[in-house]
Design an enzyme around this catalytic site. Structure first.
Site, short mmCIF file in Angstrom:
data_model
loop_
_atom_site.label_atom_id
_atom_site.label_comp_id
_atom_site.label_asym_id
_atom_site.label_seq_id
_atom_site.Cartn_x
_atom_site.Cartn_y
_atom_site.Cartn_z
N SER A 14 13.29 55.80 -30.10
CA SER A 14 13.03 54.64 -30.97
C SER A 14 11.95 54.16 -30.31
O SER A 14 11.35 54.22 -29.42
CB SER A 14 14.30 53.97 -30.52
OG SER A 14 14.16 52.75 -31.11
N TYR A 27 20.33 49.75 -24.66
CA TYR A 27 19.61 50.85 -25.61
C TYR A 27 18.14 50.99 -25.21
O TYR A 27 17.72 52.14 -25.27
CB TYR A 27 19.82 50.07 -26.95
CG TYR A 27 19.27 51.06 -28.16
CD1 TYR A 27 19.92 52.16 -28.48
CD2 TYR A 27 18.14 50.69 -28.74
CE1 TYR A 27 19.58 52.76 -29.42
CE2 TYR A 27 17.63 51.56 -29.53
CZ TYR A 27 18.32 52.77 -30.15
OH TYR A 27 17.76 53.56 -30.97
N LYS A 31 16.48 54.77 -24.18
CA LYS A 31 15.48 55.12 -25.15
C LYS A 31 13.97 55.20 -24.15
O LYS A 31 13.50 56.19 -24.44
CB LYS A 31 15.08 54.30 -26.17
CG LYS A 31 16.22 54.27 -27.24
CD LYS A 31 16.89 55.70 -27.48
CE LYS A 31 17.84 55.90 -28.54
NZ LYS A 31 18.17 57.06 -28.92
N SER A 62 21.98 52.51 -41.03
CA SER A 62 23.04 53.56 -40.49
C SER A 62 24.20 52.58 -40.61
O SER A 62 24.20 51.45 -40.54
CB SER A 62 22.65 54.11 -39.31
OG SER A 62 22.75 53.11 -38.28
#
Length: 152
Positions: A14, A27, A31, A62
């Site tokens: 990402s 997160y 990543k 998404s």
């Protein structure tokens, strides 16, 4: 792949793997780990003729927000932000990812603006990113998160 001296390994990370973003600490950590893993793997497999590509998408439409957590890890965010905000279309991302893989690009950043520009600033002018951009953006992003608004 090693026996054939050819092949491609693909890792999807990402843009958050290249820079920190508020309200995304766990997160971002995962990543960043993906980036480190595939960077090391790229060095290990180079002499075998195996290509390692790491793809870093920006925001893509998404359903991830439906299953994200809030400040209370027992509660899900449970809001669909699918059609809100500035996100790239999944089919456009898939096409650009295939182009990057065909070109054997070791690391590709695929996003719409302003996220791509912010990634370049964070990568090449980290002090500017931190002081002028990130600190200001953090307050707004945290406020939106607490108000259950779209973060993008």
């Amino acid at each position: 792949m090693i026996a054939n001296k050819t092949g491609t390994v693909v890792g999807v990370s990402s843009l958050t793997g290249k820079m920190g973003t508020p309200c995304s600490t766990a997160y971002a950590a995962s990543k960043h780990a993906v980036m480190g893993f595939f960077s090391s793997l790229r060095m290990e497999l180079y002499s075998y003729g195996i290509n390692v590509c790491t793809v870093c998408p920006g925001p893509v439409r998404s359903n991830i927000s439906l299953h994200s957590f809030t400040e209370d890890v027992t509660k899900e965010y449970n809001q669909d932000v699918q059609d809100k905000g500035k996100k790239q279309k999944a089919d456009r991302f898939a096409y650009l990812m295939s182009v990057a893989l065909a070109g054997r690009i070791p690391e590709s950043w695929i996003s719409i603006q302003p996220y791509l520009l912010l990634t370049y600033i964070a990568q090449y002018l980290p002090s500017v990113y931190q002081s002028a951009l990130a600190s200001r953006a953090a307050k707004g992003r945290i406020r939106k998160f607490k108000n259950k608004e779209c973060l993008y």
